[in-house]
Scaffold this motif. Sequence first.
Motif, PDB file in Angstrom:
ATOM      1  N   TYR A   1       6.895   9.797  -0.776  1.00  0.00           N
ATOM      2  CA  TYR A   1       5.883   8.734  -0.807  1.00  0.00           C
ATOM      3  C   TYR A   1       6.048   7.865   0.426  1.00  0.00           C
ATOM      4  CZ  TYR A   1       4.678   9.863  -5.599  1.00  0.00           C
ATOM      5  OH  TYR A   1       4.236  10.497  -6.722  1.00  0.00           O
TER       6      TYR A   1
ATOM      7  N   GLU B   1       0.859  -1.176   0.000  1.00  0.00           N
ATOM      8  CA  GLU B   1       0.000   0.000   0.000  1.00  0.00           C
ATOM      9  C   GLU B   1       0.899   1.230   0.000  1.00  0.00           C
ATOM     10  OE1 GLU B   1      -4.159   0.825   2.271  1.00  0.00           O
ATOM     11  OE2 GLU B   1      -2.467   0.282   3.525  1.00  0.00           O
ATOM     12  N   TYR B   2       0.580   2.227  -0.814  1.00  0.00           N
ATOM     13  CA  TYR B   2       1.411   3.425  -0.886  1.00  0.00           C
ATOM     14  C   TYR B   2       0.551   4.666  -1.117  1.00  0.00           C
ATOM     15  CZ  TYR B   2       0.917   3.787  -5.943  1.00  0.00           C
ATOM     16  OH  TYR B   2       0.406   3.955  -7.205  1.00  0.00           O
TER      17      TYR B   2
ATOM     18  N   TRP C   1      -4.446   6.073   0.331  1.00  0.00           N
ATOM     19  CA  TRP C   1      -3.636   4.873   0.159  1.00  0.00           C
ATOM     20  C   TRP C   1      -4.135   4.099  -1.061  1.00  0.00           C
ATOM     21  CZ3 TRP C   1       0.736   4.049   2.721  1.00  0.00           C
ATOM     22  CH2 TRP C   1       0.923   4.663   3.964  1.00  0.00           C
TER      23      TRP C   1
ATOM     24  N   PHE D   1       4.943   4.003   2.157  1.00  0.00           N
ATOM     25  CA  PHE D   1       4.433   2.676   1.800  1.00  0.00           C
ATOM     26  C   PHE D   1       4.484   1.761   3.009  1.00  0.00           C
ATOM     27  CE2 PHE D   1       8.971   2.376   0.982  1.00  0.00           C
ATOM     28  CZ  PHE D   1       9.316   1.107   1.403  1.00  0.00           C
TER      29      PHE D   1
END
Length: 185
Positions: A119, A77-78, A88, A121
């Motif tokens: 970013y 998920e990022y 997300w 994650f």
Amino acid sequence: MLIIILLSGCSADKEQLGQNEAIRVYVEFADGTHRGMFNSKTGRGGYIDEPYDATTAMVINWHKLSEIDPVDNAKMEYRIEHPYVSDWQIISGNSQEFWYRDELINRVVLKDMKPNSIYAFRVKNNGNIFRVRTMPSTLEVRTVKIVIASDHQSPEWNHFAHDNARMVAILKPDIFLALGDFVNC
């Protein structure tokens, strides 16, 4: 050139992330070997099938134990966190067995990222959050800090490696080049 940077819950309507936390996480700029910079305006540079570079893509690698459902092995998920925060998103990559341990090596290529952006994650439902920063589109935007360390070839290599890691953490570089035998593994 291979560049490695060491970095030490979903709602019911989303796909489920894996249940295992990452054992190790490392990020590579998505330039690969001699790809060069890709110019989206002219369409020149890079490989034809991979129109991205370190300003617009990252490769996220992580090791973990196999999930109960193999479909969840390489899910990540990022989201973007700077200059704005997005929702997300879940992305799936590839998994392969790690010959040395009972772990999987999972790999995702994030593309279409924004230059000079941060970013976040994670690879587990509500797990640890890791952050990466894409390179600037030009050095006029900001300078780039690079740290290079070599293989120590010494019985005390672990001590030196930990000392180097502490120093690198203080410097907070954009790029950390790890040169030496262990890169080939």
